[in-house]
Design a protein around this motif. Structure first.
Motif, PDB file in Angstrom:
ATOM      1  N   GLU A 189      42.318  43.305  37.610  1.00 50.59           N
ATOM      2  CA  GLU A 189      43.602  42.893  38.159  1.00 50.59           C
ATOM      3  C   GLU A 189      44.205  44.049  38.950  1.00 50.59           C
ATOM      4  N   CYS A 190      44.574  43.770  40.185  1.00 47.77           N
ATOM      5  CA  CYS A 190      45.192  44.787  41.031  1.00 47.77           C
ATOM      6  C   CYS A 190      46.625  45.021  40.546  1.00 47.77           C
ATOM      7  N   THR A 191      46.952  46.258  40.291  1.00 46.39           N
ATOM      8  CA  THR A 191      48.296  46.595  39.818  1.00 46.39           C
ATOM      9  C   THR A 191      49.074  47.387  40.857  1.00 46.39           C
ATOM     10  N   PHE A 192      48.544  47.431  42.083  1.00 46.87           N
ATOM     11  CA  PHE A 192      49.205  48.177  43.153  1.00 46.87           C
ATOM     12  C   PHE A 192      50.584  47.590  43.410  1.00 46.87           C
ATOM     13  N   GLU A 193      51.579  48.426  43.470  1.00 47.25           N
ATOM     14  CA  GLU A 193      52.959  47.999  43.711  1.00 47.25           C
ATOM     15  C   GLU A 193      53.326  48.262  45.165  1.00 47.25           C
ATOM     16  N   GLY A 194      54.093  47.363  45.742  1.00 51.86           N
ATOM     17  CA  GLY A 194      54.591  47.571  47.091  1.00 51.86           C
ATOM     18  C   GLY A 194      53.658  47.018  48.152  1.00 51.86           C
ATOM     19  N   ASP A 195      53.983  47.343  49.397  1.00 52.82           N
ATOM     20  CA  ASP A 195      53.168  46.892  50.526  1.00 52.82           C
ATOM     21  C   ASP A 195      51.862  47.660  50.570  1.00 52.82           C
ATOM     22  N   CYS A 196      50.802  46.941  50.844  1.00 53.10           N
ATOM     23  CA  CYS A 196      49.503  47.599  51.000  1.00 53.10           C
ATOM     24  C   CYS A 196      48.800  46.966  52.180  1.00 53.10           C
ATOM     25  N   LEU A 197      47.696  47.544  52.579  1.00 52.57           N
ATOM     26  CA  LEU A 197      46.914  47.017  53.692  1.00 52.57           C
ATOM     27  C   LEU A 197      45.881  46.003  53.234  1.00 52.57           C
ATOM     28  N   GLY A 198      45.805  45.778  51.927  1.00 57.93           N
ATOM     29  CA  GLY A 198      44.819  44.857  51.385  1.00 57.93           C
ATOM     30  C   GLY A 198      43.552  45.547  50.944  1.00 57.93           C
ATOM     31  N   THR A 199      43.548  46.857  51.044  1.00 57.91           N
ATOM     32  CA  THR A 199      42.372  47.640  50.651  1.00 57.91           C
ATOM     33  C   THR A 199      42.807  48.862  49.856  1.00 57.91           C
ATOM     34  N   CYS A 200      43.371  48.620  48.682  1.00 58.24           N
ATOM     35  CA  CYS A 200      43.831  49.709  47.825  1.00 58.24           C
ATOM     36  C   CYS A 200      42.627  50.434  47.212  1.00 58.24           C
ATOM     37  N   PRO A 201      42.846  51.548  46.532  1.00 56.48           N
ATOM     38  CA  PRO A 201      41.730  52.285  45.922  1.00 56.48           C
ATOM     39  C   PRO A 201      40.893  51.431  44.957  1.00 56.48           C
ATOM     40  N   LEU A 202      41.511  50.548  44.192  1.00 58.92           N
ATOM     41  CA  LEU A 202      40.765  49.689  43.284  1.00 58.92           C
ATOM     42  C   LEU A 202      39.865  48.741  44.075  1.00 58.92           C
ATOM     43  N   CYS A 203      40.411  48.135  45.123  1.00 56.27           N
ATOM     44  CA  CYS A 203      39.611  47.233  45.963  1.00 56.27           C
ATOM     45  C   CYS A 203      38.440  47.991  46.599  1.00 56.27           C
ATOM     46  N   GLN A 204      38.698  49.186  47.061  1.00 57.39           N
ATOM     47  CA  GLN A 204      37.640  49.974  47.675  1.00 57.39           C
ATOM     48  C   GLN A 204      36.560  50.323  46.663  1.00 57.39           C
ATOM     49  N   GLN A 205      36.957  50.648  45.448  1.00 51.93           N
ATOM     50  CA  GLN A 205      35.994  50.961  44.392  1.00 51.93           C
ATOM     51  C   GLN A 205      35.128  49.737  44.086  1.00 51.93           C
ATOM     52  N   GLU A 206      35.746  48.556  43.993  1.00 54.14           N
ATOM     53  CA  GLU A 206      34.991  47.329  43.749  1.00 54.14           C
ATOM     54  C   GLU A 206      34.025  47.053  44.896  1.00 54.14           C
ATOM     55  N   THR A 207      34.487  47.261  46.123  1.00 52.34           N
ATOM     56  CA  THR A 207      33.633  47.047  47.297  1.00 52.34           C
ATOM     57  C   THR A 207      32.449  48.000  47.281  1.00 52.34           C
ATOM     58  N   ASP A 208      32.694  49.256  46.997  1.00 55.39           N
ATOM     59  CA  ASP A 208      31.613  50.239  46.954  1.00 55.39           C
ATOM     60  C   ASP A 208      30.569  49.885  45.902  1.00 55.39           C
ATOM     61  N   MET A 209      31.037  49.468  44.720  1.00 53.81           N
ATOM     62  CA  MET A 209      30.123  49.095  43.642  1.00 53.81           C
ATOM     63  C   MET A 209      29.280  47.888  44.060  1.00 53.81           C
ATOM     64  N   LEU A 210      29.939  46.891  44.625  1.00 51.36           N
ATOM     65  CA  LEU A 210      29.222  45.691  45.047  1.00 51.36           C
ATOM     66  C   LEU A 210      28.223  46.012  46.148  1.00 51.36           C
ATOM     67  N   MET A 211      28.615  46.818  47.109  1.00 53.08           N
ATOM     68  CA  MET A 211      27.719  47.160  48.218  1.00 53.08           C
ATOM     69  C   MET A 211      26.474  47.902  47.725  1.00 53.08           C
ATOM     70  N   GLU A 212      26.628  48.722  46.725  1.00 47.74           N
ATOM     71  CA  GLU A 212      25.463  49.408  46.146  1.00 47.74           C
ATOM     72  C   GLU A 212      24.513  48.389  45.522  1.00 47.74           C
ATOM     73  N   GLN A 213      25.071  47.421  44.808  1.00 44.47           N
ATOM     74  CA  GLN A 213      24.228  46.390  44.205  1.00 44.47           C
ATOM     75  C   GLN A 213      23.579  45.504  45.271  1.00 44.47           C
ATOM     76  N   VAL A 214      24.305  45.214  46.336  1.00 43.96           N
ATOM     77  CA  VAL A 214      23.743  44.433  47.450  1.00 43.96           C
ATOM     78  C   VAL A 214      22.594  45.207  48.085  1.00 43.96           C
ATOM     79  N   ARG A 215      22.787  46.504  48.297  1.00 42.41           N
ATOM     80  CA  ARG A 215      21.722  47.333  48.878  1.00 42.41           C
ATOM     81  C   ARG A 215      20.450  47.254  48.035  1.00 42.41           C
TER      82      ARG A 215
END
Length: 82
Positions: A30-56
């Motif tokens: 669950e994203c707990t980022f408060e306030g305005d964000c660009l849609g790519t907070c550190p948690l989202c980026q971490q999830e993306t990186d993990m998934l991309m490694e598994q995709v690779r």
């Protein structure tokens, strides 16, 4: 919901679908980022990186999946724009 959170939810849905399609165990936090964000907070980026490694890893095992993944992601992005 602010625009960044909407973007975050769309990207999360895409990551979830890619993981499901490839049989990758993928637990979303669950994203707990408060306030305005660009849609790519550190948690989202971490999830993306993990998934991309598994995709690779999956693509190394089965290179023909790339065309299928590309088509599906492109389709989803087009749907989400509407």
């Amino acid at each position: 919901m602010n625009k960044g959170k909407v973007t975050c939810e769309k990207l999360k849905a895409i990551r979830r679908e890619v993981a499901e399609k490839l049989g990758i165990e993928y637990s979303l936090k669950e994203c707990t980022f408060e306030g305005d964000c660009l849609g790519t907070c550190p948690l989202c980026q971490q999830e993306t990186d993990m998934l991309m490694e598994q995709v690779r890893i999956r693509l190394e095992e089965c290179p023909e999946l790339l065309d299928e993944i590309t088509a599906k992601v492109t389709e989803k992005l087009a749907e989400k724009k509407d």
